[in-house]
Design a protein around this motif. Structure first.
Motif, short mmCIF file in Angstrom:
data_model
loop_
_atom_site.label_atom_id
_atom_site.label_comp_id
_atom_site.label_asym_id
_atom_site.label_seq_id
_atom_site.Cartn_x
_atom_site.Cartn_y
_atom_site.Cartn_z
N SER A 194 0.82 -1.22 0.00
CA SER A 194 0.00 0.00 0.00
C SER A 194 0.85 1.27 0.00
O SER A 194 0.38 2.34 -0.39
CB SER A 194 -0.93 0.01 1.22
OG SER A 194 -0.17 -0.07 2.42
N ALA A 195 2.13 1.14 0.43
CA ALA A 195 2.99 2.32 0.50
C ALA A 195 3.27 2.89 -0.88
O ALA A 195 3.52 4.09 -1.04
CB ALA A 195 4.30 1.98 1.20
N ALA A 196 3.24 2.03 -1.94
CA ALA A 196 3.53 2.51 -3.29
C ALA A 196 2.47 3.50 -3.78
O ALA A 196 2.77 4.39 -4.59
CB ALA A 196 3.61 1.33 -4.26
N GLY A 197 1.25 3.38 -3.27
CA GLY A 197 0.18 4.29 -3.69
C GLY A 197 -0.10 5.37 -2.67
O GLY A 197 -1.17 6.00 -2.71
N SER A 198 0.85 5.60 -1.78
CA SER A 198 0.64 6.59 -0.72
C SER A 198 0.56 8.01 -1.30
O SER A 198 1.21 8.34 -2.29
CB SER A 198 1.79 6.50 0.29
OG SER A 198 1.71 7.55 1.22
N ALA A 199 -0.24 8.84 -0.64
CA ALA A 199 -0.33 10.25 -1.03
C ALA A 199 0.91 11.02 -0.62
O ALA A 199 1.17 12.11 -1.13
CB ALA A 199 -1.58 10.88 -0.40
N ASP A 200 1.68 10.44 0.27
CA ASP A 200 2.94 11.06 0.70
C ASP A 200 4.00 10.78 -0.37
O ASP A 200 4.39 9.63 -0.58
CB ASP A 200 3.36 10.48 2.05
CG ASP A 200 4.62 11.16 2.61
OD1 ASP A 200 5.38 11.76 1.82
OD2 ASP A 200 4.85 11.04 3.82
N PRO A 201 4.49 11.79 -1.08
CA PRO A 201 5.45 11.54 -2.17
C PRO A 201 6.74 10.90 -1.70
O PRO A 201 7.33 10.10 -2.42
CB PRO A 201 5.69 12.93 -2.76
CG PRO A 201 5.25 13.90 -1.72
CD PRO A 201 4.16 13.22 -0.96
N TRP A 202 7.19 11.24 -0.48
CA TRP A 202 8.42 10.63 0.03
C TRP A 202 8.24 9.13 0.24
O TRP A 202 9.08 8.32 -0.15
CB TRP A 202 8.82 11.30 1.34
CG TRP A 202 10.06 10.69 1.97
CD1 TRP A 202 11.35 11.00 1.71
CD2 TRP A 202 10.08 9.66 2.96
NE1 TRP A 202 12.20 10.23 2.47
CE2 TRP A 202 11.45 9.39 3.25
CE3 TRP A 202 9.09 8.92 3.64
CZ2 TRP A 202 11.85 8.42 4.17
CZ3 TRP A 202 9.49 7.97 4.55
CH2 TRP A 202 10.85 7.73 4.82
N ALA A 231 8.98 3.50 -1.45
CA ALA A 231 8.38 2.20 -1.76
C ALA A 231 8.75 1.77 -3.19
O ALA A 231 9.01 0.59 -3.43
CB ALA A 231 6.86 2.27 -1.61
N ALA A 232 8.77 2.73 -4.12
CA ALA A 232 9.13 2.40 -5.50
C ALA A 232 10.58 1.94 -5.59
O ALA A 232 10.91 0.97 -6.29
CB ALA A 232 8.89 3.61 -6.40
N ASP A 233 11.46 2.64 -4.85
CA ASP A 233 12.88 2.26 -4.84
C ASP A 233 13.05 0.88 -4.23
O ASP A 233 13.82 0.04 -4.73
CB ASP A 233 13.69 3.29 -4.06
CG ASP A 233 15.16 2.94 -3.97
OD1 ASP A 233 15.84 2.99 -5.02
OD2 ASP A 233 15.63 2.59 -2.88
N SER A 234 12.34 0.61 -3.13
CA SER A 234 12.43 -0.70 -2.49
C SER A 234 11.91 -1.80 -3.41
O SER A 234 12.50 -2.89 -3.50
CB SER A 234 11.62 -0.70 -1.18
OG SER A 234 11.66 -1.95 -0.54
#
Length: 406
Positions: free
Chosen positions: A254-262, A267-270
């Protein structure tokens, strides 16, 4: 039932201790008699995780059910005990030199002692028959490889100092002493050599046993593919079986679709790092994930939750058969014999090969091993080598002066 041994290792700070503890708790809850061995934990991180103060004797962790047992290697105490055992064997040497042995209070662990203590603990607890699974919270990969390689290296030194042929000449010792005019080594020296060789063989058998494997832990956010490859190549050089790679502290999907850009970028890097790891190991070893619980695990309950996230309903991955080092006979095709050494993860630029007599020195990065050539290759000269797809192929051509005619 033979004791299964899992050596959990990784880079310092990668979450190795947490994964080892979660593995032990998870396995115990699935009915396996499990012992967790803390091999290097100067800050007692494992004690904090388990909520107990570990001693040098196995003690249960947690209440009810099937708790794992755990212990912490006491390097100083183990060194003193081993030194006391050795004192009787080396006393003739002290008497010959006219010196008094050290008192127990004077003995302090020497550099490298922890390697010997770890090997002794592995031998003791795998031979006891008390455990189905031994989980070792091991040191970082280079130190673990050095510890497991110690019996092979010491045995090689022992063979140089007191080769077997010298023992065969023991009956001639009085004659040799008369000729040389100096006393020859007494029986205690040869007995000590035999005793040491037996201890080294026992340690080597545990390290190389089919039921012993390595579980590599990497930080999902902080690892680089280069360091993972170096660790993989170092383990392969010493023929250690890798049963799984565990990526620790992974973020939820769910972190990949977070509203928090950081958070979304992290999450994308991970995710990209995990995909690269999966590609690197493919079918060689399963890639497991130890998700971030949103808090620091503390106590058996948190460790049981983490273990279930990593392994699901299974006790854990089983060791796969290692790829053997083989010699291909290509004499009829191109007049060579090819020694094939699997070194997955090795880079051509890090590879080092030196032929010395009947031995081949193989180096990859920071790892170096001296291996004895198979008998047929000792009568050959090295004609070339190549590394392709993680497979090192060393070509040998028969030496006309040594190769059997016809």
């Amino acid at each position: 039932m033979t004791t299964r041994t899992v050596l959990v290792t990784g880079r310092g700070g990668s979450g190795t201790t947490t994964v080892a503890a979660a593995t032990a708790v998870h396995s115990a809850h699935r009915g396996l008699r499990t012992l967790l061995l803390s091999a290097r934990d100067p800050h007692r991180t494992l004690d904090t995780l388990l909520g107990v103060r570990l001693g040098s004797a196995p003690a249960p962790v947690g209440d009810g059910g099937e708790p794992p047992y755990a212990l912490r290697i006491d390097e100083e105490r183990a060194f003193q005990e081993e030194a006391q055992r050795l004192s009787g064997r080396v006393k003739p040497a002290f008497d010959l030199l006219g010196v008094d042995p050290l008192d127990p209070e004077e003995l302090t662990a020497l550099p490298g002692t922890r390697h010997l203590v770890l090997l002794r603990a592995l031998c003791e607890h795998t031979a006891s028959g008390d455990w189905d699974l031994l989980v070792v919270d091991g040191p970082p990969v280079p130190e673990l490889v050095a510890a497991l390689a110690l019996p092979e290296r010491l045995d090689r030194y022992l063979a140089r100092l007191l080769p077997e042929q010298r023992q065969a000449a023991r009956a001639l010792r009085p004659v040799l002493a008369a000729l040389a005019g100096v006393p020859m080594p007494s029986d205690w020296l040869f007995e000590a050599r035999s005793w040491a060789a037996a201890r080294l063989a026992e340690a080597r058998s545990v390290a190389s046993a089919p039921q012993t494997s390595v579980r590599l832990v990497v930080d999902a956010d902080a690892h680089t593919l280069s360091e993972v490859r170096q660790a993989r190549a170092g383990l392969a050089l010493f023929e250690h079986r890798l049963d799984a790679v565990v990526a620790s502290r992974t973020l939820p999907d769910s972190a990949a679709g977070s509203a928090d850009p950081w958070l979304a970028a992290r999450a994308a890097d991970s995710g990209a790092r995990l995909a690269a790891l999966a590609t690197e190991f493919r079918s060689a070893a399963p890639l497991l994930t130890a998700p971030h619980l949103g808090r620091s695990p503390e106590g058996p309950a948190d460790l049981a939750e983490l273990g279930a996230e990593i392994y699901g309903a299974d006790p854990g991955p089983q060791p796969q058969p290692g790829t053997p080092w083989t010699v291909d006979d290509r004499l009829a095709d191109d007049g060579t014999l090819v020694w094939r050494l699997p070194l997955p993860g090795a880079e051509r630029s890090d590879l080092d090969l030196v032929r010395r007599g009947d031995e081949l020195i193989v180096g990859t990065g920071a790892y170096r091993r001296i291996v004895r050539l198979p008998s047929a290759l000792r009568r050959c000269t090295v004609s070339g080598a190549g590394l392709r797809g993680g497979l090192l192929s060393v070509r040998f051509a028969p030496d006309a002066g040594l190769w059997p005619r016809g």
